[in-house]
Design a protein around this motif. Structure first.
Motif, PDB file in Angstrom:
ATOM      1  N   GLY A   1       0.821  -1.205   0.000  1.00 38.82           N
ATOM      2  CA  GLY A   1       0.000   0.000   0.000  1.00 38.82           C
ATOM      3  C   GLY A   1       0.853   1.252   0.000  1.00 38.82           C
ATOM      4  O   GLY A   1       0.531   2.251   0.658  1.00 38.82           O
ATOM      5  N   ALA A   2       1.959   1.198  -0.752  1.00 39.32           N
ATOM      6  CA  ALA A   2       2.883   2.329  -0.808  1.00 39.32           C
ATOM      7  C   ALA A   2       2.178   3.571  -1.317  1.00 39.32           C
ATOM      8  O   ALA A   2       1.299   3.500  -2.195  1.00 39.32           O
ATOM      9  CB  ALA A   2       4.065   1.987  -1.713  1.00 39.32           C
ATOM     10  N   ALA A   3       2.562   4.707  -0.765  1.00 39.16           N
ATOM     11  CA  ALA A   3       1.958   5.978  -1.179  1.00 39.16           C
ATOM     12  C   ALA A   3       2.429   6.338  -2.580  1.00 39.16           C
ATOM     13  O   ALA A   3       3.540   6.004  -2.993  1.00 39.16           O
ATOM     14  CB  ALA A   3       2.343   7.074  -0.193  1.00 39.16           C
ATOM     15  N   ALA A   4       1.553   7.027  -3.320  1.00 35.91           N
ATOM     16  CA  ALA A   4       1.900   7.473  -4.660  1.00 35.91           C
ATOM     17  C   ALA A   4       2.964   8.564  -4.594  1.00 35.91           C
ATOM     18  O   ALA A   4       3.061   9.302  -3.614  1.00 35.91           O
ATOM     19  CB  ALA A   4       0.657   8.008  -5.368  1.00 35.91           C
ATOM     20  N   SER A   5       3.757   8.646  -5.631  1.00 35.00           N
ATOM     21  CA  SER A   5       4.678   9.762  -5.754  1.00 35.00           C
ATOM     22  C   SER A   5       3.859  11.026  -6.030  1.00 35.00           C
ATOM     23  O   SER A   5       2.659  10.949  -6.325  1.00 35.00           O
ATOM     24  CB  SER A   5       5.657   9.517  -6.907  1.00 35.00           C
ATOM     25  N   GLU A   6       4.490  12.178  -5.950  1.00 28.63           N
ATOM     26  CA  GLU A   6       3.762  13.424  -6.218  1.00 28.63           C
ATOM     27  C   GLU A   6       3.233  13.432  -7.644  1.00 28.63           C
ATOM     28  O   GLU A   6       2.094  13.835  -7.893  1.00 28.63           O
ATOM     29  CB  GLU A   6       4.666  14.632  -5.967  1.00 28.63           C
ATOM     30  N   ALA A   7       4.066  12.978  -8.591  1.00 28.76           N
ATOM     31  CA  ALA A   7       3.620  12.902  -9.988  1.00 28.76           C
ATOM     32  C   ALA A   7       2.503  11.873 -10.127  1.00 28.76           C
ATOM     33  O   ALA A   7       1.533  12.082 -10.870  1.00 28.76           O
ATOM     34  CB  ALA A   7       4.791  12.546 -10.895  1.00 28.76           C
ATOM     35  N   GLY A   8       2.633  10.734  -9.410  1.00 29.64           N
ATOM     36  CA  GLY A   8       1.598   9.710  -9.447  1.00 29.64           C
ATOM     37  C   GLY A   8       0.266  10.230  -8.945  1.00 29.64           C
ATOM     38  O   GLY A   8      -0.789   9.907  -9.486  1.00 29.64           O
TER      39      GLY A   8
END
Length: 349
Positions: A230-237
């Motif tokens: 459940g890794a957080a999205a990158s800012e671009a993601g």
């Protein structure tokens, strides 16, 4: 346990969506639409329609690839044209300088150095002039060499332009063939669906949703989401997901890249472009992006589907994707495992 609960919540939401979209179940009664004629069950018709749309999707990817290559070749031809113009201007300038040198030599009488020395009243002045003459001869030689190089460059540009024009024409032929195939498959699917009664069409949609739900349930039951961090999205993601989900409800149109409609890879490529990252146009080309394991996927990653990589959706978390499904459907959410997964890729790896 927490990850399983989240996957279960996503599955429940998707199930509820399918149930709410079904007219027969909204009425609280069993759905008993008449079966199609010609001895085919409605499920068989659904499978036939889905297969036609899958073939249309394959042809759409081929069309999009040819279109992308056409744009590349067109840009190269424009670049070559600019080089040709610059080269022609350079040749005009060099010829002007060569002409000026020839006229200067004519004005000097064109006498050989020995004769000029014999006739000169000032040997020192002559020797200084001879040195300048040698410099001028070298400059003229250099000028002629540069003129030859520039003419050779122009010949190479002409050959390159011819090669790019041939590729451009080949891509145009591919586009036309792919376009014809897309239109034929979509027309065949639409004709099949047009023969159904209103109740059958509603039941067809329900069967489609049930098939997706069953595939998602089987995928989750297989343990595919076990270990997903459940890794957080990158800012671009995050920006890509925001863009993609904002398109929900817009229709699928093959070859479309927005803003009013999208095909599957048109949606994902434009979402990532909005996030500041240019990625390939087609799902098959997007497959070449860096791959990640399912357990490591995070929102914004792309999931490529089917063995021929002809469909793509964007993972948004909790076992769900946003995607543009097919002609006749709108951009929507569905289970990440509702179709056979080929790979997960990360545009901003």
């Amino acid at each position: 346990m927490r990850k399983r609960r989240r996957g279960s919540i996503a599955l429940t939401l998707l199930c509820a969506t399918a149930l709410l979209a079904s007219p027969g179940l909204l009425a609280g009664t069993a759905f008993a639409a008449p079966e199609p004629q010609q001895g085919k069950s409605l499920e068989q018709v659904r499978e036939e329609i889905e297969d036609l749309y899958r073939q249309a999707g394959t042809a759409t990817d081929a069309f999009n690839l040819a279109e992308s290559e056409t744009r590349t070749q067109s840009a190269k031809i424009v670049e070559i044209a600019n080089l040709v113009v610059a080269g022609q201007d350079r040749i005009t300038s060099l010829k002007g300088r060569a002409g000026a040198a020839a006229r200067a030599q004519y004005r000097s009488g064109g006498l050989p150095p020995g004769a000029q020395l014999a006739l000169s009243n000032n040997p020192t002045q002559f020797l200084d002039g001879s040195d300048r003459l040698r410099q001028g001869e070298k400059a003229t030689s250099d000028l002629l060499s540069e003129l030859n190089r520039t003419q050779s460059d122009l010949q190479q540009y002409a050959m390159d332009a011819t090669a790019h024009w041939e590729k451009l024409e080949a891509n145009r032929v591919k586009q036309e063939a792919s376009k014809k195939q897309v239109e034929e498959k979509i027309k065949a699917a639409e004709e099949l669906e047009s023969k159904l009664e209103a109740e059958q069409k509603a039941r067809l949609l329900q069967l489609e949703q049930e098939a997706q739900y069953k595939a998602q349930a089987a995928w989750l039951s297989s343990g595919a989401m076990n270990g997903v961090t459940g890794a957080a999205a990158s800012e671009a993601g995050k920006r890509a997901v925001q863009f993609a989900t904002a398109q929900i409800g817009k229709p699928y149109v093959w070859g479309a890249e927005g803003p009013g409609s999208y095909d599957c890879s048109g949606l994902t490529s434009q979402a990532w472009l909005a996030a500041g990252k240019r990625i390939p146009r087609t799902s098959q080309e997007q497959l070449r992006l860096p791959k990640v394991a399912i357990k490591d996927m995070r929102p914004g990653d792309l999931i490529i589907y089917f063995d021929d990589a002809t469909h793509v959706g964007m993972y948004i978390g909790d076992g769900a994707i946003v995607h543009a499904p097919r002609p006749g459907r709108n951009v929507t959410l569905t289970g990440a495992g509702s179709m056979p997964i080929k790979a997960v890729v990360r545009p901003d790896a």
